[in-house]
Design a protein around this motif. Structure first.
Motif, PDB file in Angstrom:
ATOM      1  N   TYR A   1       0.813  -1.213   0.000  1.00 45.58           N
ATOM      2  CA  TYR A   1       0.000   0.000   0.000  1.00 45.58           C
ATOM      3  C   TYR A   1       0.848   1.265   0.000  1.00 45.58           C
ATOM      4  O   TYR A   1       0.413   2.309  -0.492  1.00 45.58           O
ATOM      5  CB  TYR A   1      -0.974  -0.038   1.184  1.00 45.58           C
ATOM      6  CG  TYR A   1      -2.051  -1.065   0.952  1.00 45.58           C
ATOM      7  CD1 TYR A   1      -3.145  -0.764   0.164  1.00 45.58           C
ATOM      8  CD2 TYR A   1      -1.931  -2.347   1.468  1.00 45.58           C
ATOM      9  CE1 TYR A   1      -4.116  -1.724  -0.097  1.00 45.58           C
ATOM     10  CE2 TYR A   1      -2.893  -3.315   1.209  1.00 45.58           C
ATOM     11  CZ  TYR A   1      -3.982  -2.989   0.429  1.00 45.58           C
ATOM     12  OH  TYR A   1      -4.936  -3.940   0.148  1.00 45.58           O
TER      13      TYR A   1
ATOM     14  N   HIS B   1       0.500   4.220  -2.731  1.00 46.75           N
ATOM     15  CA  HIS B   1       0.481   5.635  -2.369  1.00 46.75           C
ATOM     16  C   HIS B   1       1.448   6.421  -3.242  1.00 46.75           C
ATOM     17  O   HIS B   1       1.121   7.515  -3.719  1.00 46.75           O
ATOM     18  CB  HIS B   1       0.840   5.791  -0.886  1.00 46.75           C
ATOM     19  CG  HIS B   1       0.862   7.221  -0.422  1.00 46.75           C
ATOM     20  ND1 HIS B   1      -0.265   7.997  -0.331  1.00 46.75           N
ATOM     21  CD2 HIS B   1       1.889   8.019  -0.025  1.00 46.75           C
ATOM     22  CE1 HIS B   1       0.056   9.212   0.100  1.00 46.75           C
ATOM     23  NE2 HIS B   1       1.364   9.246   0.288  1.00 46.75           N
TER      24      HIS B   1
ATOM     25  N   VAL C   1      -1.290   8.262  -5.564  1.00 44.46           N
ATOM     26  CA  VAL C   1      -1.551   9.536  -4.888  1.00 44.46           C
ATOM     27  C   VAL C   1      -0.459  10.552  -5.195  1.00 44.46           C
ATOM     28  O   VAL C   1      -0.734  11.692  -5.582  1.00 44.46           O
ATOM     29  CB  VAL C   1      -1.685   9.337  -3.361  1.00 44.46           C
ATOM     30  CG1 VAL C   1      -1.881  10.677  -2.660  1.00 44.46           C
ATOM     31  CG2 VAL C   1      -2.859   8.420  -3.043  1.00 44.46           C
TER      32      VAL C   1
ATOM     33  N   TYR D   1      -8.174  -1.784   4.440  1.00 41.46           N
ATOM     34  CA  TYR D   1      -8.111  -0.687   3.472  1.00 41.46           C
ATOM     35  C   TYR D   1      -9.492  -0.411   2.873  1.00 41.46           C
ATOM     36  O   TYR D   1      -9.934   0.751   2.816  1.00 41.46           O
ATOM     37  CB  TYR D   1      -7.113  -1.024   2.362  1.00 41.46           C
ATOM     38  CG  TYR D   1      -7.258  -0.112   1.165  1.00 41.46           C
ATOM     39  CD1 TYR D   1      -6.721   1.173   1.179  1.00 41.46           C
ATOM     40  CD2 TYR D   1      -7.986  -0.524   0.040  1.00 41.46           C
ATOM     41  CE1 TYR D   1      -6.887   2.018   0.091  1.00 41.46           C
ATOM     42  CE2 TYR D   1      -8.156   0.320  -1.040  1.00 41.46           C
ATOM     43  CZ  TYR D   1      -7.602   1.585  -1.012  1.00 41.46           C
ATOM     44  OH  TYR D   1      -7.780   2.433  -2.075  1.00 41.46           O
TER      45      TYR D   1
ATOM     46  N   PHE E   1      -7.996   7.026  -0.782  1.00 41.79           N
ATOM     47  CA  PHE E   1      -6.734   6.298  -0.861  1.00 41.79           C
ATOM     48  C   PHE E   1      -5.916   6.482   0.422  1.00 41.79           C
ATOM     49  O   PHE E   1      -5.481   5.513   1.059  1.00 41.79           O
ATOM     50  CB  PHE E   1      -5.909   6.782  -2.048  1.00 41.79           C
ATOM     51  CG  PHE E   1      -6.362   6.241  -3.375  1.00 41.79           C
ATOM     52  CD1 PHE E   1      -7.053   5.038  -3.482  1.00 41.79           C
ATOM     53  CD2 PHE E   1      -6.095   6.934  -4.546  1.00 41.79           C
ATOM     54  CE1 PHE E   1      -7.462   4.543  -4.702  1.00 41.79           C
ATOM     55  CE2 PHE E   1      -6.495   6.448  -5.781  1.00 41.79           C
ATOM     56  CZ  PHE E   1      -7.188   5.252  -5.861  1.00 41.79           C
ATOM     57  N   THR E   2      -5.684   7.733   0.801  1.00 42.60           N
ATOM     58  CA  THR E   2      -4.796   7.983   1.934  1.00 42.60           C
ATOM     59  C   THR E   2      -5.395   7.497   3.248  1.00 42.60           C
ATOM     60  O   THR E   2      -4.660   7.002   4.116  1.00 42.60           O
ATOM     61  CB  THR E   2      -4.447   9.484   2.043  1.00 42.60           C
ATOM     62  OG1 THR E   2      -5.646  10.254   2.072  1.00 42.60           O
ATOM     63  CG2 THR E   2      -3.590   9.931   0.877  1.00 42.60           C
TER      64      THR E   2
ATOM     65  N   TYR F   1      -4.862   3.736   3.218  1.00 42.17           N
ATOM     66  CA  TYR F   1      -3.458   3.385   3.463  1.00 42.17           C
ATOM     67  C   TYR F   1      -3.077   3.639   4.920  1.00 42.17           C
ATOM     68  O   TYR F   1      -2.370   2.836   5.543  1.00 42.17           O
ATOM     69  CB  TYR F   1      -2.535   4.197   2.553  1.00 42.17           C
ATOM     70  CG  TYR F   1      -2.812   4.059   1.075  1.00 42.17           C
ATOM     71  CD1 TYR F   1      -3.419   2.913   0.557  1.00 42.17           C
ATOM     72  CD2 TYR F   1      -2.480   5.075   0.186  1.00 42.17           C
ATOM     73  CE1 TYR F   1      -3.683   2.791  -0.803  1.00 42.17           C
ATOM     74  CE2 TYR F   1      -2.727   4.965  -1.173  1.00 42.17           C
ATOM     75  CZ  TYR F   1      -3.336   3.825  -1.667  1.00 42.17           C
ATOM     76  OH  TYR F   1      -3.585   3.714  -3.012  1.00 42.17           O
TER      77      TYR F   1
END
Length: 478
Positions: A291, A295, A299, A422, A436-437, A440
């Protein structure tokens, strides 16, 4: 033992050249658990993989490897370690070529499973030969420090190499590159390694093999289904079946005359603690670091090459720290290192929970990777040595398989559990970058908690005095 492991005429230096070949083998085996990770977005687009299939490209390898390692260790002990090494190399290379030329997602997943199966024959043979080759004191400490560091950094090196190959060639070369390593391993093995095997009656525990393989498979598959709900019938059913099969395996091992995993190998407190900690390390390096790679690319917008370089920081810290940690092991023994290592790693993982969509690498990632690198070096140097100290030569293969198995099964379970964590955390957010963040960060939080559990295990179970360890190291083979 049937004859010397290496020809005496080659002298002491031949053992270190042989160690280089065996360490290279371990590097490839561990590296392949992660090398495909950075290439997954490209492979997913090329082959039309679903998100579930994408996860199984990683899981198929780790699960096949981890669940078959005990059988592979027994085959190496009985059939011959060099023979198992050479056959494992050939099969691993063939499966790598198949995966690199795959035309569909299903074909890629099957090839990864076959890769893992042959790696399960190759890896315990290599580690068992190191165990028999280096039998005494500081020399053995150094050999295991080298081997353990190579094994521990292989996951991060896989991310870097995967980034380079994906950037300048194709995701397919993340598998085809193994053919070069296999060629070196086969040539070096033919020239440097000599056969060794256990004497006496050789019987394979087929019932034990079946129950542990199906049990681990059911358990990991049950965790992957948990993304649809922990209470669903499929999830509960596969988890329960996995637990029942593993209980049956333990019962068979306690009562069998030729067990696949003799209980004395794992019931020693220090050795058992090392196995459990190794499982946590596998969960973090295989499960959660995936992950961090996502990121970087999804991201932060890094290319595969830059993403691989960004991951390499942790590896560099491990390699720089290793000589100092090795001296500390000789001076203070393993217990302080085994306690401090997971604690420092947990601090690094908790630091990563602060990531944001617009955060920088220097501010949000680099300090965490530094802490992780130092913490993991504290673990890599003593871990395999502790897990194999006091093992009789006739059980070197199965003990080597157990320490490898715990790493990869831990990685399989960790990846499945972290995927569920997640998904649940990301589903609460509305924008994609924030989802996403947040997802993660939840994975890194769970990973940090797992490392705190490893710290508690070290405090409770890793209790040898430095003098005890030295005595064990000089009398391993009696």
């Amino acid at each position: 033992m049937s004859g010397p492991l290496f020809a005496a005429a080659r002298g002491a230096s031949a053992r270190w050249w042989a160690l280089a070949i065996l360490a290279l083998t371990e590097l490839v085996v561990v590296l392949d658990a992660t090398i495909i990770t950075i290439a997954l977005p490209q492979a997913q687009n090329d082959l039309g993989l679903s998100d579930s299939q994408r996860q199984w490209v990683v899981t198929a390898y780790a699960l096949a490897f981890g669940s078959l390692l005990l059988l592979g260790g027994r085959i190496a002990d009985y059939w011959g370690r060099k023979r198992a090494f050479m056959v494992g190399m050939v099969g691993f290379g063939a499966a790598s070529a198949w995966g690199g030329l795959a035309d569909s997602g299903a074909e890629l997943i099957m090839a990864r499973g076959v890769q893992g199966a042959f790696a399960a024959l190759l890896a315990p043979a290599a580690l068992a030969m190191v165990t028999v080759l280096f039998q005494h004191g500081r020399e053995r400490n150094l050999a295991f420090a080298i081997f353990g560091t190579v094994a521990g950094t292989g996951a991060a090196l896989g991310l870097f190499l995967g980034g380079v190959l994906t950037e300048f060639a194709s995701w397919r070369w993340c598998l085809l590159v193994n053919l070069g390593f296999v060629a070196v391993g086969l040539i070096g093995g033919a020239l440097l390694l000599r056969e060794s095997r256990t004497d006496g009656e050789h019987r394979y525990d087929l019932a034990g093999t079946l129950t542990v393989t199906l049990g681990l498979g059911s358990l990991v598959y049950g965790f992957t289904l948990a993304e649809h709900g922990w209470g669903s019938a499929d999830t509960v059913g596969f988890l329960a079946l996995g637990i029942l099969l593993l209980v049956a395996f333990a019962w068979l091992q306690a009562r069998g005359t030729a067990p696949l995993l003799p209980p004395r190998v794992v019931l020693d407190a220090v050795r058992g603690g090392a196995f459990l900690i190794q499982a946590v390390v596998g969960a973090v390096l295989i499960g959660s670091m995936l992950y961090l790679t996502f990121h970087f690319q999804l991201v932060m917008g890094m290319s595969p090459l830059v993403s691989g370089l960004a991951n390499l920081t942790m590896t560099a810290v491990v390699m720089v720290s290793t000589p100092f940690v090795t001296r500390a092991l000789n001076a203070f023994g393993p217990r302080p290192l085994m306690i401090a290592g997971p604690l420092l790693s947990a601090m690094g993982l908790f630091y990563l929970t602060g990531i944001t969509p617009d955060g920088s690498y220097a501010g949000q990632i680099l300090p965490a990777l530094g802490l992780l690198g130092i913490g993991l070096s504290f673990l890599f140097v003593p871990l395999q040595n502790l897990a194999l100290s006091g093992i009789a030569p006739e059980e070197a293969g199965v003990a080597s398989a157990a320490i490898n198995s715990t790493f990869h099964i831990g990685g399989s379970i960790g990846l499945a559990v972290f995927t569920v964590i997640y998904d649940q955390a990301a589903a609460r957010e509305t924008t994609q970058a924030t989802a996403f963040t947040e997802g993660y960060a939840a994975v890194f939080l769970a990973s940090g908690i797992a490392m705190l559990v490893a710290t508690a295990l070290a405090i409770a179970l890793i209790r040898p005095r430095p003098s005890d360890v030295q005595q064990e190291l000089t009398t391993v083979t009696g």
